[in-house]
Write an enzyme that holds these catalytic residues in place. Sequence first.
Site, short mmCIF file in Angstrom:
data_model
loop_
_atom_site.label_atom_id
_atom_site.label_comp_id
_atom_site.label_asym_id
_atom_site.label_seq_id
_atom_site.Cartn_x
_atom_site.Cartn_y
_atom_site.Cartn_z
CB SER A 189 26.65 -23.26 14.86
OG SER A 189 27.71 -22.33 14.71
CB CYS A 230 25.57 -19.34 18.75
SG CYS A 230 25.18 -19.36 17.00
CG HIS A 241 32.65 -19.33 14.29
ND1 HIS A 241 31.46 -19.51 14.94
CD2 HIS A 241 33.03 -20.55 13.83
CE1 HIS A 241 31.13 -20.80 14.87
NE2 HIS A 241 32.07 -21.44 14.20
N1 DGL Z 1 29.23 -18.47 15.91
C1 DGL Z 1 27.93 -18.20 15.52
C2 DGL Z 1 27.52 -16.77 15.76
O1 DGL Z 1 27.99 -16.17 16.71
C3 DGL Z 1 27.43 -18.67 14.19
C4 DGL Z 1 28.33 -19.25 13.21
C5 DGL Z 1 27.56 -20.02 12.16
O2 DGL Z 1 27.27 -21.18 12.45
O3 DGL Z 1 27.25 -19.47 11.11
O4 DGL Z 1 26.73 -16.24 15.04
#
Ligand code: DGL
Length: 275
Positions: A13, A75, A196
């Site tokens: 994302s 993600c 993240h």
């Molecule tokens: N980095 C993503 C994950 O591993 C999602 C972050 C988001 O867009 O809320 O879930």
Amino acid sequence: MSKRQYNIGVFDSGFGGLSILKEIRRVLPEYSYMYLGDNARAPYGTRSFDTVYKYTLQAVAKLFEMDCNLVILACNTASAKALRNIQQKDLHKFGPDKRVLGIIRPCTELAHTFTKNKNIGIVATKGTVTSQSYEIEIQKFYPDLTITSHACPMWVPLVENGEYASDGADFFVKKEIDSLLEQNPNIDALLLGCTHYPLLLPKIRKYLPEHISIIQQGNIVAESLQTYLLNHPAMEQSLVKNGTIQFFTTDSCETFNTIGSHFLQEEIHSQSISL
Ligand code: DGL
């Protein structure tokens, strides 16, 4: 005539997938990568199942169009909410050789190695926690493990806005860690179930009791991809091997270059893309 060769696509994302890409490139430096961050529509973590599916499918289609043969959903939210649908309903439309892989399964397969006392905490987005993907997958392999998942809705915005090292971030990191430990004080391992979160690692370590180990996904995903390519020689042979990487973002390239370079610890020159 020489055979057509393809890239490996890595999708998130926003910036988070860079923490996965970094490890993938460390383990598999020879391939050619295309990273796509849908920063304009991040975060995905609070969006509905249908929206995450729709956005993820658009990104996957774009990466296939840009000569990727294999796309990694770097993600958790997309892996939890879109992967299965894409694999079952959409993949065949792109051609017989295309593949999409997620990042939840490789981590759940190893869950028993994370903990000594069989209690694992998982921090993730609301979407991933609500989907219960980790619990469902881990229960299949290791029914004796107790999994305590906790959503941290402010953590992704802190990272996407470059505030992950700020004093303000301490408040939200401590708050969620305290709340997870209230739910289950017995955890001895904490899995960062959102790509993240590695950027918040110093603060997570600061507020997590010392005896609790922190599990990051990057290395696990990279090694699992290495095994996948060993077991799928046709896919492996279809991949370009020139060690290049291109970055694409749906939002400002300037911001992507600045924040993205913190993730990768190298200079980034991204290109703009629309989905
Ligand atoms: N980095 C993503 C994950 O591993 C999602 C972050 C988001 O867009 O809320 O879930």
